[in-house]
Design an enzyme around this catalytic site. Structure first.
Site, PDB file in Angstrom:
ATOM      1  CG  ASP A  23      -2.114   0.847   1.112  1.00  0.00           C
ATOM      2  OD1 ASP A  23      -2.312   1.433   0.027  1.00  0.00           O
ATOM      3  OD2 ASP A  23      -2.860   0.966   2.088  1.00  0.00           O
ATOM      4  CG  ASN A  71      -7.674  -2.510  -5.923  1.00  0.00           C
ATOM      5  OD1 ASN A  71      -6.709  -3.258  -5.807  1.00  0.00           O
ATOM      6  ND2 ASN A  71      -7.956  -1.587  -4.994  1.00  0.00           N
TER       7      ASN A  71
HETATM    8  C1  FPP Z   1      -1.549   0.133  -3.475  1.00  0.00           C
HETATM    9  O1  FPP Z   1      -1.291   1.475  -3.599  1.00  0.00           O
HETATM   10  C2  FPP Z   1      -1.301  -0.653  -4.694  1.00  0.00           C
HETATM   11  C3  FPP Z   1      -2.259  -1.193  -5.507  1.00  0.00           C
HETATM   12  C4  FPP Z   1      -3.691  -0.973  -5.255  1.00  0.00           C
HETATM   13  C5  FPP Z   1      -2.016  -2.020  -6.668  1.00  0.00           C
HETATM   14  C6  FPP Z   1      -0.608  -2.117  -7.189  1.00  0.00           C
HETATM   15  C7  FPP Z   1      -0.540  -3.133  -8.266  1.00  0.00           C
HETATM   16  C8  FPP Z   1       0.389  -3.176  -9.244  1.00  0.00           C
HETATM   17  C9  FPP Z   1       1.428  -2.158  -9.334  1.00  0.00           C
HETATM   18  C10 FPP Z   1       0.420  -4.267 -10.283  1.00  0.00           C
HETATM   19  C11 FPP Z   1      -0.906  -4.727 -10.699  1.00  0.00           C
HETATM   20  C12 FPP Z   1      -0.756  -5.959 -11.470  1.00  0.00           C
HETATM   21  C13 FPP Z   1      -1.741  -6.503 -12.168  1.00  0.00           C
HETATM   22  C14 FPP Z   1      -1.498  -7.722 -12.955  1.00  0.00           C
HETATM   23  C15 FPP Z   1      -3.087  -5.871 -12.178  1.00  0.00           C
HETATM   24  P1  FPP Z   1      -2.476   2.557  -3.525  1.00  0.00           P
HETATM   25  O2  FPP Z   1      -2.815   2.957  -4.930  1.00  0.00           O
HETATM   26  O3  FPP Z   1      -3.615   2.015  -2.748  1.00  0.00           O
HETATM   27  O4  FPP Z   1      -1.768   3.713  -2.774  1.00  0.00           O
HETATM   28  P2  FPP Z   1      -2.470   4.886  -1.914  1.00  0.00           P
HETATM   29  O5  FPP Z   1      -3.222   4.218  -0.789  1.00  0.00           O
HETATM   30  O6  FPP Z   1      -1.296   5.678  -1.428  1.00  0.00           O
HETATM   31  O7  FPP Z   1      -3.356   5.662  -2.840  1.00  0.00           O
END
Ligand code: FPP
Length: 253
Positions: A23, A71
């Site tokens: 995260d 997501n």
């Molecule tokens: C969390 O950061 C990360 C994610 C929700 C997904 C990350 C996934 C990848 C980089 C690869 C995905 C691969 C496939 C095959 C789909 P956040 O966006 O929740 O961070 P924040 O809470 O700071 O906004």
């Protein structure tokens, strides 16, 4: 600058299976004035480093939350950017994964995953099937409640068809119908970015997992950070419902 890496304690048995809720990609990017997808790209690169570190430190399985069933609620351009990134990172680092004899598994509902990602993932799952050194489990379009509901459906179908007596619906029967069937439970769950929750990740399998929360954003979670989490894990006394006195001396540190 990254924190110096403590070596895992000499008497420490490393966790066999680690689960990571990665995260903080978006906040990492925002803090640097970069687009969110740049945070995701850096985060994806970090994963390769962490896989290497896990293998080097004797961990045999890593489950990463790549995309949750929830997501999809994100803006469309972020969702499609994430899938493009997923496909790219797999292609870019495939030879490294092959060299390190990594087996790939996916948990989650693959039917909802775009074909340009699903197809290469299925190919790699097939070609890496016999790799035993390390297993990377990608939780994709995954949610623990959805997994539980699907297992309940499978149990109900077996009971209705007379293949399973209702009184035989015990934990092994449930476990065998989860997407993680055959996998060891996670010993350690790590969540980055200072959030203190499990967000529908491996809820049943984590019943006895040690949980380490760190305030570091995922794109900054390097090998040294993994070692800090392993050192924290090494300090934990795992009793699985028993008293301290009942534990074998090898379990006491
Ligand atoms: C969390 O950061 C990360 C994610 C929700 C997904 C990350 C996934 C990848 C980089 C690869 C995905 C691969 C496939 C095959 C789909 P956040 O966006 O929740 O961070 P924040 O809470 O700071 O906004």
């Amino acid at each position: 600058m990254s924190t110096p890496a403590p070596s895992p304690a000499a008497n420490h048995v490393p966790p066999r299976h680690i689960g990571i809720i990665r995260d903080g990609n978006g906040r990492w990017a925002a803090a640097k004035g970069l687009p969110r997808l740049e945070g995701h790209r850096r985060g994806a690169e970090r994963l390769i480093e962490v896989i290497d570190a896990c293998i080097d430190d004797g961990v045999s399985m890593l489950t990463v939350f790549a995309f949750s069933a929830e997501n999809w609620k994100r803006p469309l351009d972020e969702v499609s950017g994430l899938f493009k990134l997923g496909e790219w990172i797999l292609r870019a680092h495939l030879s490294r994964l092959e060299k390190r004899k990594v087996r790939l598994r996916v948990i989650g509902d693959m039917t909802g995953v775009p074909e340009f990602v699903r197809r290469p993932l299925e190919d790699v799952m097939k070609s890496s099937r016999d790799n035993t050194a390390f297993t990377l489990v990608v939780a994709l379009n995954y949610g623990a409640r959805q997994e539980m509901a699907a297992a309940a459906q499978a149990l109900a179908a077996d009971v209705a068809a007379g293949r399973l007596a209702p009184e035989k619906v015990d934990w092994p029967a449930v476990e065998a119908r989860l997407q993680t069937a055959g996998m060891p439970d996670p010993d350690l769950i790590i969540r980055t970015s200072g959030e203190f929750r499990l967000s529908n990740f491996l809820l049943l399998q984590s019943a006895y997992a040690e949980i380490v929360f760190t305030s570091v954003f995922w794109p900054d979670f390097d090998k040294a950070q993994l070692r800090l989490a392993l050192a924290e894990y090494a300090k934990r006394e795992r009793r699985f419902g028993q008293t301290r006195e009942q534990l074998p001396p090898s379990a006491l540190r």
